[in-house]
Design a protein around this motif. Structure first.
Motif, PDB file in Angstrom:
ATOM      1  N   VAL A  32      12.638 -19.010  45.737  1.00  0.00           N
ATOM      2  CA  VAL A  32      12.896 -19.965  44.655  1.00  0.00           C
ATOM      3  C   VAL A  32      11.567 -20.577  44.222  1.00  0.00           C
ATOM      4  O   VAL A  32      10.609 -20.630  44.997  1.00  0.00           O
ATOM      5  N   PRO A  33      11.474 -21.046  42.973  1.00  0.00           N
ATOM      6  CA  PRO A  33      10.236 -21.696  42.523  1.00  0.00           C
ATOM      7  C   PRO A  33      10.027 -23.022  43.238  1.00  0.00           C
ATOM      8  O   PRO A  33      10.978 -23.638  43.739  1.00  0.00           O
ATOM      9  N   LEU A  34       8.783 -23.465  43.266  1.00  0.00           N
ATOM     10  CA  LEU A  34       8.456 -24.712  43.950  1.00  0.00           C
ATOM     11  C   LEU A  34       9.068 -25.912  43.240  1.00  0.00           C
ATOM     12  O   LEU A  34       9.451 -26.888  43.860  1.00  0.00           O
ATOM     13  N   THR A  35       9.154 -25.850  41.916  1.00  0.00           N
ATOM     14  CA  THR A  35       9.713 -26.956  41.153  1.00  0.00           C
ATOM     15  C   THR A  35      10.394 -26.406  39.908  1.00  0.00           C
ATOM     16  O   THR A  35      10.072 -25.307  39.434  1.00  0.00           O
ATOM     17  N   LEU A  36      11.327 -27.172  39.359  1.00  0.00           N
ATOM     18  CA  LEU A  36      12.018 -26.798  38.133  1.00  0.00           C
ATOM     19  C   LEU A  36      11.518 -27.593  36.933  1.00  0.00           C
ATOM     20  O   LEU A  36      11.938 -27.343  35.803  1.00  0.00           O
ATOM     21  N   ALA A  37      10.620 -28.561  37.173  1.00  0.00           N
ATOM     22  CA  ALA A  37      10.201 -29.462  36.103  1.00  0.00           C
ATOM     23  C   ALA A  37       9.302 -28.749  35.085  1.00  0.00           C
ATOM     24  O   ALA A  37       9.488 -28.871  33.878  1.00  0.00           O
ATOM     25  N   ILE A  38       8.318 -28.005  35.580  1.00  0.00           N
ATOM     26  CA  ILE A  38       7.399 -27.265  34.715  1.00  0.00           C
ATOM     27  C   ILE A  38       7.507 -25.798  35.108  1.00  0.00           C
ATOM     28  O   ILE A  38       7.339 -25.437  36.267  1.00  0.00           O
ATOM     29  N   LEU A  39       7.786 -24.943  34.136  1.00  0.00           N
ATOM     30  CA  LEU A  39       8.156 -23.561  34.415  1.00  0.00           C
ATOM     31  C   LEU A  39       7.051 -22.597  33.987  1.00  0.00           C
ATOM     32  O   LEU A  39       6.681 -22.554  32.802  1.00  0.00           O
ATOM     33  N   PRO A  40       6.504 -21.823  34.924  1.00  0.00           N
ATOM     34  CA  PRO A  40       5.568 -20.763  34.523  1.00  0.00           C
ATOM     35  C   PRO A  40       6.346 -19.624  33.852  1.00  0.00           C
ATOM     36  O   PRO A  40       7.366 -19.174  34.377  1.00  0.00           O
ATOM     37  N   THR A  41       5.883 -19.171  32.693  1.00  0.00           N
ATOM     38  CA  THR A  41       6.607 -18.149  31.942  1.00  0.00           C
ATOM     39  C   THR A  41       5.663 -17.044  31.478  1.00  0.00           C
ATOM     40  O   THR A  41       4.439 -17.196  31.472  1.00  0.00           O
ATOM     41  N   LEU A  42       6.275 -15.932  31.083  1.00  0.00           N
ATOM     42  CA  LEU A  42       5.568 -14.848  30.414  1.00  0.00           C
ATOM     43  C   LEU A  42       6.022 -14.855  28.956  1.00  0.00           C
ATOM     44  O   LEU A  42       7.202 -14.655  28.670  1.00  0.00           O
ATOM     45  N   MET A  43       5.086 -15.099  28.040  1.00  0.00           N
ATOM     46  CA  MET A  43       5.408 -15.128  26.615  1.00  0.00           C
ATOM     47  C   MET A  43       5.371 -13.705  26.056  1.00  0.00           C
ATOM     48  O   MET A  43       4.379 -12.976  26.231  1.00  0.00           O
TER      49      MET A  43
END
Length: 715
Positions: A572-583
Motif C-alpha cells: 500500500v502507499p505510504l499516504t493517501l494525501a499526495i498521490l504520485p502519478t504517471l501522466m
C-alpha cells in the motif's frame, strides 16, 4: 444520560482511556502466555485503576464497578493468592469487552449498559483467594525475616535434647547469626528459658516474636505494607535515634517525599516512582536497623553513628529531581485541523509544480535559485506535515492477539502469533482502511491455515502453529505480510470449487497457473468451507479484503505450498494525501494513473499481440496479458482509428495484470486529489481530478473501477 462534566475533561478522559483499553487487550493475551511477569501484572492493574479513576470522577457508576472488580482480581494475582489460568482470563476478557462497550456508548453520549450480573459475580469470586477454606499466607517482601521466624519456631518446638546445653547468651548469639534483624533492648521483653522440656507458653512465644520483629511489630501485617502512613512514626523514631536529636519539619517532609513522592501521600505510583521510593525505603531501613542492633548486643562495642543529614541529602535530591514536573512536549490537535493543513500543503505542492514548469522556460539565474529553494522548503514542509498524520501499524496489530486467542480457544487449536515491525508508521487513513482486511486475513489463517494439533503431530509438525505478521517500509510503500505454517492450499482443489460454483470454466481452469488459482479465493462467493461457522464459510471475507485494499491503491500477492503454509503480501502507499502519478495522453486529454499500480512501460509492438478467447492480448516474458485501448473507454464521443504506434502501460489491479495502450507519456508527477463535482459523481473509473504543472486539469483514473465497468471478467 446527563453529562454535567466539562466537555474538555470528558474529551481528555476519552483520549486517555482509549489508549489504555487498546493496550489492555494485547497485554491480557500476553499475560496468559507469561503468567509470572510481575511488571505486566502491575501494568494491567494500573490500566484498570486509571480508567476506574477517570470514570469515578465523572460518576460513571457502571464503568467504575466493572473496572474496580477487575482491578481487585489483579491485586489478588499480584499478591500471589491466585494463579493466572485460561478460565480466569476468559472472565477478564469478557469484563474488558463490557468496558469497551460502555466506553463506546460514552463516546456516543448514550446511556451506559452495565455489565451482566453473572459476569460481576464471576469477577467477585476471583477477587477472593484461590480457596476460601484455606488461609493464604501473606506475601513477605523480605524472605530473610520469614526464615528467621521459621528457624526460631523450629528451635522452640525441638525436643529438649535437640538444644540442651544452650544458655541465654548462646541462644542470643544464634539469633544474631541469622541476620541483622532489628532487636529491642534486653529489658523490652523477659528472657526465655528454652532449656526446659515443656513447650513455651503464649507469653514466651509473644516475647520471642518481639525479639525478632520488635515489640508490637508482628501483628500479621505483611512486609509489603510498610509504606502505610502509620509506619512513618517508626521511621521518625529511627531517624531520631540515629541523630540523637528531633528532626525538624523540613527533614520530616523530605523523608515523606522519599517514601511517597514529592508532595504526595501514600497513593498509586508509576514504575519510576516505585523505584525511587524503594531506594529511599531501603536507606531508611538500614538506618533504622543499625541503632537497634547495637542496643540488642551490648557486649559488642557500638559503632560510631554519624549524623545522617548528608547521606539523606542525595536520595532526597534524587527524589525531588525525579518528581519535578517535566515540560509538556505534546499538544492534542483535532484531526480535521491536520486535514486542512494537509490540503493547504497540497495546494502549495501544485503551485511548486507550476513554478518548476515555468522556470524551465526561463534562463534567469535568480528565478532558478528561488524556485529551487521553494522546491526544497515545500518538500520539507510536506514531509513534516505528513508525519503529523502518521500512526504506527501497532494500532491495527494490537487487536490481533485477542482475535487469535479467541479463535484458538473456540476451535481448540494451539496458535502462536508473532508480530514484527509494529512501529512502522503509515497514514492514519490507511490504518483505519486496513483494519478490517487484516482482521479477515488473520481469521482466515487461523481457520483455514492452521490445522488441529493432532493433525499437525501426524504430519510431523509441532502441535502449536505459528502466524507471523510483518510490516516494513520500502521507499514510498508499506509492505504487510501474513504468514502461517499451516496446511497450505491445493490449486487443483481451488479450480474444482471455482468450476462447481460457476466462477470459472474448465478450459480457463486448465490454462491457469498455480498463483492464478490461489487468487480465486478473492472471487465473490468463493469459499472452501463446506460448513458455515461463526468464523468463516460465507464466501465474503476475502472479497472484502480485495475491495478494501484496492480502494487505497494497494495490491495483494499470495503464495502457498501444500502442507507447508501460505504467505500473503500487501503493498500500500505510504499516504493517501499526495498521490504520485504517471501522466499520460489519450488523444488530446491528460489522465493520471496512480504510480503504485504501474509495473512496466514499453513501446507498442503489434507483432507481440494475439487474440485469445476473443480478447486482444500481448505476450510479456512468455505471459499473456489482456490489452485494452484506453481511447475506447475514455473517448467514446470521438471516433478514432486505433493507432499502430503508442505505449503500453502494464498495471497491476489487485492480483491481475492488465495492459493499457496510451498515445503519449508526459512523466511522473505528485498530485493532490480533488473531488469531482456532484454532477460527475458515480462516473465509472474516475477517482478525482487534479491541476497539472502546466495549469491544466487531469482526471485521476480509478483502475479497479475502470476495469470493473468495462472489462468485468478481469476484475
Amino acid at each position: 444520560m446527563g453529562f454535567e462534566v466539562d466537555e474538555d475533561i470528558l474529551q481528555d478522559f476519552l483520549v486517555e482511556a482509549s489508549e489504555i483499553l487498546e493496550q489492555l487487550s494485547e497485554q491480557l493475551v500476553t499475560l496468559e502466555r507469561q503468567p509470572d511477569d510481575k511488571d505486566l501484572l502491575n501494568a494491567i492493574f494500573r490500566g484498570f485503576h486509571t480508567v476506574k479513576g477517570g470514570a469515578g470522577f465523572m460518576s460513571l457508576t457502571a464503568l467504575v464497578d466493572t473496572c474496580h472488580k477487575a482491578e481487585n482480581v489483579f491485586d489478588i494475582l499480584r499478591n500471589g493468592q491466585r494463579q493466572v489460568t485460561s478460565e480466569l482470563m476468559d472472565v477478564i476478557l469478557r469484563a474488558l469487552d463490557a468496558v469497551n462497550l460502555m466506553f463506546s456508548e460514552l463516546q456516543n453520549r448514550e446511556e451506559l449498559t452495565p455489565a451482566e450480573p453473572e459476569l460481576l459475580d464471576e469477577l467477585e469470586r476471583y477477587c477472593r483467594p484461590a480457596s476460601a477454606d484455606e488461609v493464604v499466607a501473606p506475601v513477605v517482601a523480605e524472605p530473610l525475616v520469614s526464615e528467621q521466624v521459621v528457624a526460631a519456631q523450629a528451635a522452640a518446638a525441638e525436643p529438649a535434647e535437640g538444644i540442651a546445653g544452650l544458655d541465654q547468651a548462646q541462644y542470643q548469639q544464634m539469633l544474631n547469626e541469622l541476620g541483622p534483624t532489628p532487636q529491642p533492648a534486653p529489658s523490652a521483653a523477659p528472657a526465655i528459658d528454652l532449656n526446659g522440656t515443656d513447650d513455651i507458653s503464649d507469653d514466651e512465644f509473644e516475647a520471642l516474636l518481639d525479639q525478632l520483629h520488635g515489640a508490637g511489630k508482628h501483628s500479621g501485617i505483611p512486609a509489603t505494607e510498610v509504606n502505610e502512613p502509620a509506619n512513618s512514626e517508626a521511621i521518625v523514631a529511627a531517624s531520631s535515634a540515629a541523630t540523637d536529636s528531633m528532626i525538624d519539619d523540613d527533614e520530616f517532609e523530605a523523608l515523606l517525599d522519599q517514601l511517597h513522592g514529592s508532595g504526595k501521600g501514600p497513593t498509586f505510583t508509576t514504575d519510576a516512582e516505585n523505584e525511587v521510593e524503594s531506594e529511599a525505603q531501603r536507606a531508611v531501613n538500614v538506618e533504622q536497623a543499625e541503632p537497634q542492633a547495637s542496643v540488642a548486643a551490648p557486649s559488642m562495642p557500638a559503632p560510631a553513628v554519624s549524623a545522617p543529614a548528608k547521606p539523606e541529602e542525595k536520595p532526597a535530591a534524587k527524589a525531588a529531581a525525579a518528581h519535578s514536573p517535566a515540560a509538556d512536549t505534546t499538544v492534542r490537535v483535532d484531526t480535521k485541523i491536520l486535514d486542512n493543513i494537509m490540503n493547504m500543503v497540497g495546494e502549495l505542492v501544485l503551485v511548486r509544480n507550476r513554478l518548476l514548469s515555468l522556470e524551465a522556460n526561463h534562463d534567469d539565474e535568480n528565478i532558478s535559485k528561488t524556485v529551487a529553494n521553494l522546491d526544497s522548503v515545500t518538500g520539507d514542509l510536506q514531509g513534516a506535515v505528513m508525519k503529523t498524520r502518521m500512526q504506527p501499524i501497532k494500532k491495527v496489530f494490537g487487536r490481533f492477539p485477542r482475535v487469535v486467542r479467541d479463535i484458538a480457544r473456540t476451535m481448540k487449536k494451539e496458535i502462536n502469533l508473532e508480530m514484527v515491525g509494529e512501529d512502522t508508521d503509515l497514514d492514519k487513513n490507511l490504518v483505519e482502511a486496513l483494519a478490517d482486511p487484516l482482521v479477515h486475513l488473520v481469521r482466515n489463517s487461523c481457520d483455514h491455515g492452521i490445522e488441529m494439533p493432532e493433525l499437525r503431530e501426524a504430519a510431523g509438525k509441532p502441535r502449536m502453529g505459528t502466524i507471523r505478521l510483518t510490516a516494513s517500509q520500502e521507499g514510498d510503500h508499506i509492505l504487510l505480510g501474513i504468514e502461517d505454517d499451516g496446511a497450505g492450499m491445493d490449486p487443483e482443489k481451488l479450480k474444482s470449487i471455482a468450476i462447481n460454483r460457476g466462477i470459472l470454466d474448465t478450459d480457463a481452469a486448465a490454462r491457469m497457473s498455480d498463483n492464478e488459482a490461489y487468487n480465486l479465493i478473492f472471487a465473490p462467493g468463493f469459499s472452501t468451507k463446506v460448513e458455515i461457522t461463526d468464523v468463516s464459510g460465507r464466501g465474503v471475507g476475502m472479497d472484502v479484503v480485495k475491495t478494501g485494499i484496492t480502494s487505497v491503491n494497494g495490491s495483494i500477492y499470495i503464495d502457498s505450498a501444500l502442507g507447508k503454509g501460505t504467505t500473503l503480501q500487501i503493498k500500500v502507499p505510504l499516504t493517501l494525501a499526495i498521490l504520485p502519478t504517471l501522466m499520460v495522453l489519450v488523444g488530446q486529454q491528460t489522465f493520471a494513473l496512480p504510480l503504485t499500480n504501474v509495473d512496466e512501460i514499453f513501446h507498442l509492438d503489434l507483432t507481440r499481440t494475439s487474440m485469445v478467447d476473443g480478447q486482444l492480448t500481448i505476450v510479456v516474458r512468455n505471459h499473456a496479458i489482456p490489452l485494452f485501448y484506453l481511447q475506447d473507454w475514455l473517448l467514446k464521443g470521438e471516433r478514432r482509428a486505433r493507432q499502430d504506434r503508442g505505449h503500453v502501460v502494464i498495471v497491476a489491479v489487485g492480483n491481475q495484470q492488465v495492459g493499457f495502450v496510451v498515445d503519449g507519456l508526459i512523466g511522473q508527477e505528485e498530485v493532490v486529489i480533488k473531488p469531482l463535482d456532484q454532477l460527475l459523481h458515480g462516473t465509472p473509473g474516475m477517482a478525482g481530478a487534479t491541476i497539472t504543472s502546466d495549469g491544466g486539469i487531469a482526471l485521476i483514473l480509478d483502475l479497479a473501477g475502470l476495469i470493473k465497468a468495462y472489462a468485468r471478467r478481469y476484475v
